[in-house]
Design a protein around this motif. Structure first.
Motif, PDB file in Angstrom:
ATOM      1  N   LYS A  53      26.952  33.312  33.363  1.00 32.06           N
ATOM      2  CA  LYS A  53      27.690  33.431  34.622  1.00 32.06           C
ATOM      3  C   LYS A  53      28.819  34.442  34.540  1.00 32.06           C
ATOM      4  CE  LYS A  53      26.934  28.601  36.040  1.00 32.06           C
ATOM      5  NZ  LYS A  53      26.134  28.210  34.881  1.00 32.06           N
ATOM      6  N   VAL A  54      29.275  34.766  33.340  1.00 31.43           N
ATOM      7  CA  VAL A  54      30.481  35.574  33.182  1.00 31.43           C
ATOM      8  C   VAL A  54      30.319  36.954  33.800  1.00 31.43           C
ATOM      9  CG1 VAL A  54      32.027  36.661  31.527  1.00 31.43           C
ATOM     10  CG2 VAL A  54      31.205  34.334  31.127  1.00 31.43           C
ATOM     11  N   LEU A  55      29.253  37.671  33.427  1.00 32.23           N
ATOM     12  CA  LEU A  55      29.087  39.053  33.896  1.00 32.23           C
ATOM     13  C   LEU A  55      28.852  39.136  35.401  1.00 32.23           C
ATOM     14  CD1 LEU A  55      28.962  42.034  33.243  1.00 32.23           C
ATOM     15  CD2 LEU A  55      26.533  41.769  32.724  1.00 32.23           C
ATOM     16  N   PRO A  56      27.854  38.428  35.976  1.00 29.35           N
ATOM     17  CA  PRO A  56      27.635  38.587  37.426  1.00 29.35           C
ATOM     18  C   PRO A  56      28.805  38.100  38.263  1.00 29.35           C
ATOM     19  CG  PRO A  56      26.255  36.829  36.543  1.00 29.35           C
ATOM     20  CD  PRO A  56      26.846  37.541  35.370  1.00 29.35           C
ATOM     21  N   MET A  57      29.402  36.989  37.897  1.00 35.27           N
ATOM     22  CA  MET A  57      30.543  36.494  38.660  1.00 35.27           C
ATOM     23  C   MET A  57      31.755  37.394  38.483  1.00 35.27           C
ATOM     24  SD  MET A  57      29.634  34.001  40.475  1.00 35.27           S
ATOM     25  CE  MET A  57      28.440  32.675  40.646  1.00 35.27           C
ATOM     26  N   GLY A  58      31.918  37.945  37.287  1.00 31.99           N
ATOM     27  CA  GLY A  58      33.014  38.886  37.068  1.00 31.99           C
ATOM     28  C   GLY A  58      32.850  40.149  37.885  1.00 31.99           C
ATOM     29  N   LEU A  59      31.618  40.650  37.963  1.00 31.51           N
ATOM     30  CA  LEU A  59      31.359  41.844  38.773  1.00 31.51           C
ATOM     31  C   LEU A  59      31.581  41.559  40.254  1.00 31.51           C
ATOM     32  CD1 LEU A  59      28.162  43.186  36.976  1.00 31.51           C
ATOM     33  CD2 LEU A  59      30.452  44.179  36.914  1.00 31.51           C
ATOM     34  N   LEU A  60      31.183  40.380  40.714  1.00 26.91           N
ATOM     35  CA  LEU A  60      31.423  40.016  42.115  1.00 26.91           C
ATOM     36  C   LEU A  60      32.921  39.969  42.403  1.00 26.91           C
ATOM     37  CD1 LEU A  60      30.403  39.082  44.871  1.00 26.91           C
ATOM     38  CD2 LEU A  60      30.329  36.743  43.972  1.00 26.91           C
ATOM     39  N   ALA A  61      33.693  39.405  41.481  1.00 24.53           N
ATOM     40  CA  ALA A  61      35.147  39.351  41.674  1.00 24.53           C
ATOM     41  C   ALA A  61      35.746  40.755  41.696  1.00 24.53           C
ATOM     42  CB  ALA A  61      35.782  38.516  40.558  1.00 24.53           C
ATOM     43  N   LEU A  62      35.260  41.634  40.832  1.00 26.32           N
ATOM     44  CA  LEU A  62      35.765  43.005  40.804  1.00 26.32           C
ATOM     45  C   LEU A  62      35.366  43.772  42.059  1.00 26.32           C
ATOM     46  CD1 LEU A  62      35.130  43.972  37.069  1.00 26.32           C
ATOM     47  CD2 LEU A  62      37.321  43.463  38.159  1.00 26.32           C
ATOM     48  N   MET A  63      34.222  43.450  42.635  1.00 23.19           N
ATOM     49  CA  MET A  63      33.825  44.067  43.899  1.00 23.19           C
ATOM     50  C   MET A  63      34.742  43.634  45.040  1.00 23.19           C
ATOM     51  SD  MET A  63      31.162  46.180  43.840  1.00 23.19           S
ATOM     52  CE  MET A  63      30.535  46.056  45.523  1.00 23.19           C
ATOM     53  N   LEU A  64      35.176  42.378  45.005  1.00 27.39           N
ATOM     54  CA  LEU A  64      36.008  41.842  46.088  1.00 27.39           C
ATOM     55  C   LEU A  64      37.474  42.237  45.946  1.00 27.39           C
ATOM     56  CD1 LEU A  64      34.509  38.237  46.329  1.00 27.39           C
ATOM     57  CD2 LEU A  64      34.278  40.061  48.016  1.00 27.39           C
ATOM     58  N   LEU A  65      37.919  42.490  44.718  1.00 30.18           N
ATOM     59  CA  LEU A  65      39.343  42.745  44.492  1.00 30.18           C
ATOM     60  C   LEU A  65      39.859  43.970  45.251  1.00 30.18           C
ATOM     61  CD1 LEU A  65      41.951  41.995  43.081  1.00 30.18           C
ATOM     62  CD2 LEU A  65      41.185  43.288  41.078  1.00 30.18           C
ATOM     63  N   PRO A  66      39.217  45.141  45.158  1.00 28.01           N
ATOM     64  CA  PRO A  66      39.726  46.283  45.931  1.00 28.01           C
ATOM     65  C   PRO A  66      39.718  46.023  47.436  1.00 28.01           C
ATOM     66  CG  PRO A  66      38.166  47.018  44.260  1.00 28.01           C
ATOM     67  CD  PRO A  66      38.060  45.530  44.323  1.00 28.01           C
ATOM     68  N   ALA A  67      38.665  45.350  47.920  1.00 27.99           N
ATOM     69  CA  ALA A  67      38.608  45.037  49.350  1.00 27.99           C
ATOM     70  C   ALA A  67      39.752  44.119  49.754  1.00 27.99           C
ATOM     71  CB  ALA A  67      37.261  44.390  49.680  1.00 27.99           C
ATOM     72  N   LEU A  68      40.073  43.163  48.892  1.00 28.59           N
ATOM     73  CA  LEU A  68      41.181  42.249  49.184  1.00 28.59           C
ATOM     74  C   LEU A  68      42.509  43.007  49.233  1.00 28.59           C
ATOM     75  CD1 LEU A  68      42.023  39.309  49.628  1.00 28.59           C
ATOM     76  CD2 LEU A  68      42.263  39.075  47.152  1.00 28.59           C
ATOM     77  N   ILE A  69      42.690  43.944  48.331  1.00 25.58           N
ATOM     78  CA  ILE A  69      43.919  44.754  48.329  1.00 25.58           C
ATOM     79  C   ILE A  69      43.997  45.602  49.595  1.00 25.58           C
ATOM     80  CG2 ILE A  69      45.139  46.619  47.150  1.00 25.58           C
ATOM     81  CD1 ILE A  69      43.993  45.545  44.532  1.00 25.58           C
ATOM     82  N   LEU A  70      42.886  46.210  49.972  1.00 25.97           N
ATOM     83  CA  LEU A  70      42.869  47.025  51.194  1.00 25.97           C
ATOM     84  C   LEU A  70      43.180  46.183  52.427  1.00 25.97           C
ATOM     85  CD1 LEU A  70      39.698  49.218  50.481  1.00 25.97           C
ATOM     86  CD2 LEU A  70      42.086  49.950  50.411  1.00 25.97           C
ATOM     87  N   VAL A  71      42.635  44.985  52.464  1.00 23.39           N
ATOM     88  CA  VAL A  71      42.906  44.080  53.593  1.00 23.39           C
ATOM     89  C   VAL A  71      44.383  43.712  53.628  1.00 23.39           C
ATOM     90  CG1 VAL A  71      42.524  41.732  54.442  1.00 23.39           C
ATOM     91  CG2 VAL A  71      40.576  43.161  53.784  1.00 23.39           C
ATOM     92  N   GLY A  72      44.960  43.420  52.459  1.00 25.29           N
ATOM     93  CA  GLY A  72      46.373  43.063  52.413  1.00 25.29           C
ATOM     94  C   GLY A  72      47.264  44.187  52.917  1.00 25.29           C
ATOM     95  N   VAL A  73      46.965  45.412  52.491  1.00 24.68           N
ATOM     96  CA  VAL A  73      47.752  46.556  52.956  1.00 24.68           C
ATOM     97  C   VAL A  73      47.580  46.757  54.450  1.00 24.68           C
ATOM     98  CG1 VAL A  73      48.019  49.054  52.771  1.00 24.68           C
ATOM     99  CG2 VAL A  73      47.667  47.685  50.705  1.00 24.68           C
ATOM    100  N   LEU A  74      46.339  46.625  54.932  1.00 28.59           N
ATOM    101  CA  LEU A  74      46.077  46.842  56.356  1.00 28.59           C
ATOM    102  C   LEU A  74      46.788  45.809  57.221  1.00 28.59           C
ATOM    103  CD1 LEU A  74      44.445  48.411  58.497  1.00 28.59           C
ATOM    104  CD2 LEU A  74      42.581  46.784  58.147  1.00 28.59           C
ATOM    105  N   VAL A  75      46.737  44.562  56.815  1.00 30.66           N
ATOM    106  CA  VAL A  75      47.337  43.493  57.626  1.00 30.66           C
ATOM    107  C   VAL A  75      48.861  43.549  57.577  1.00 30.66           C
ATOM    108  CG1 VAL A  75      47.584  40.990  57.844  1.00 30.66           C
ATOM    109  CG2 VAL A  75      45.331  41.986  57.400  1.00 30.66           C
ATOM    110  N   GLN A  76      49.409  43.784  56.383  1.00 27.46           N
ATOM    111  CA  GLN A  76      50.860  43.706  56.226  1.00 27.46           C
ATOM    112  C   GLN A  76      51.583  44.990  56.620  1.00 27.46           C
ATOM    113  OE1 GLN A  76      52.420  40.919  55.492  1.00 27.46           O
ATOM    114  NE2 GLN A  76      50.477  39.811  55.284  1.00 27.46           N
ATOM    115  N   ALA A  77      50.923  46.140  56.476  1.00 27.79           N
ATOM    116  CA  ALA A  77      51.628  47.408  56.711  1.00 27.79           C
ATOM    117  C   ALA A  77      50.925  48.279  57.745  1.00 27.79           C
ATOM    118  CB  ALA A  77      51.766  48.160  55.390  1.00 27.79           C
ATOM    119  N   LYS A  78      50.174  47.662  58.639  1.00 27.64           N
ATOM    120  CA  LYS A  78      49.426  48.434  59.641  1.00 27.64           C
ATOM    121  C   LYS A  78      50.374  49.262  60.505  1.00 27.64           C
ATOM    122  CE  LYS A  78      46.387  47.759  63.660  1.00 27.64           C
ATOM    123  NZ  LYS A  78      47.376  48.046  64.708  1.00 27.64           N
TER     124      LYS A  78
END
Length: 301
Positions: A53-78
């Motif tokens: 589970k480590v590799l696929p779940m880790g890759l999924l988390a890494l895929m979501l992390l940049p998107a989460l950061i982009l969402v945070g910037v967009l919502v907070q500093a739009k």
């Protein structure tokens, strides 16, 4: 020497209750569905050991992390940054995370394909009522679905973040819809290509290396050709080169069909080149499926 007494039994037959199966037989459809679900679960390590589970779940988390950061910037500093659209376009996000996607496909294709060939469990899958074509199509469908979920998850997260930031609903829905279609096409191209490579060897490590090299080298070569052609004024050469990498190929399809932002220097221009990209996508998927079917004709069931 003592001898057994006359008439004494020399053996005992025990009734242990074996009975023939008399329940319903669900047929090939149920077998295919069970194989698909199992393959999809196994692609993310579900139903397997914790280490799997480590590799696929880790890759999924890494895929979501940049998107989460982009969402945070967009919502907070739009308002502060004057943003009126996504910071990174939906259609270009897979290009920026292609290394993660390639590693996922390269690691999970051998787990679904090469392992069955190496340990001869393929003989069990090909027992009745399942056919070879059913096994091939279901395995490729499982890998495609898993790859699609990996690529689509951050796009959906970005879409939700865009709505929370009060971006136009209609525009965002249209853009993310085109991006999800592109994610499905990309998943199909990557999964079918990786499955074919994995079916050519029973060694998992060799299959993983071959898939990663194939995906990353083709993109590097294509990107280099496109950069040179753009700088020298021969954009048409770069457009043709784009069909030889799944990432540039699918991005070109999105540019042509959905008028999405391009992630390459020489996207397809004109109907002729756009149709060529569509045909190349179909050939990549259907050609890989056909080659897989030919490969499994030689596999003993």
């Amino acid at each position: 020497m003592s001898t057994p007494s006359e008439g004494a039994p020399t053996g005992v037959i025990h009734d242990i209750g074996y009975r023939p199966y008399a329940g319903p037989r669900l047929g090939e459809g149920a077998v295919a569905w069970a194989l698909f679900v199992t393959g999809l679960r196994n692609s993310f390590g579900l139903g397997r050991s914790g280490r799997s589970k480590v590799l696929p779940m880790g890759l999924l988390a890494l895929m979501l992390l940049p998107a989460l950061i982009l969402v945070g910037v967009l919502v907070q500093a739009k308002d502060l940054l004057g943003l009126d659209q996504q910071i990174v376009a939906y259609s270009t996000y897979p290009m920026t995370t292609q290394l993660l996607i390639s590693v996922f496909v390269a690691s999970q294709a051998p787990a679904l394909i090469s392992r069955d060939l190496r340990f001869r469990t393929i003989t069990l899958y090909l027992a009745r009522p399942a056919r070879r074509a059913t096994y091939v199509l279901v395995r490729m469908a499982s890998l495609t679905a898993a790859t699609f979920l990996l690529v689509a998850a951050p796009l959906v997260l970005m879409y939700v973040g865009g709505l929370l930031a009060d971006l136009p609903l209609g525009r965002e829905s249209q853009r993310v819809g085109g991006a999800l279609v592109g994610a499905l096409l990309l998943a199909a191209c990557l999964a079918c290509t990786a499955a074919l490579v994995a079916a050519l060897t029973i060694r998992r490590g060799l299959a993983v290396t071959a898939v990663i090299v194939l995906l990353l080298v083709t993109y590097t070569v294509v990107a280099t050709i496109q950069g040179i052609s753009a700088d020298t004024g021969h954009a048409r050469v770069g457009e043709v080169a784009g069909i030889f990498s799944p990432y540039t190929l699918v991005n070109g399809v999105q540019v042509y069909v959905f008028d999405a932002p391009h992630a390459t220097r020489t996207p397809p221009t004109g109907d002729g080149m756009g149709v060529l990209y569509l045909l190349a996508t179909a050939v990549t998927v259907l050609g890989s499926v056909g080659a897989m079917l030919l490969r499994y004709r030689k596999v003993q069931g």
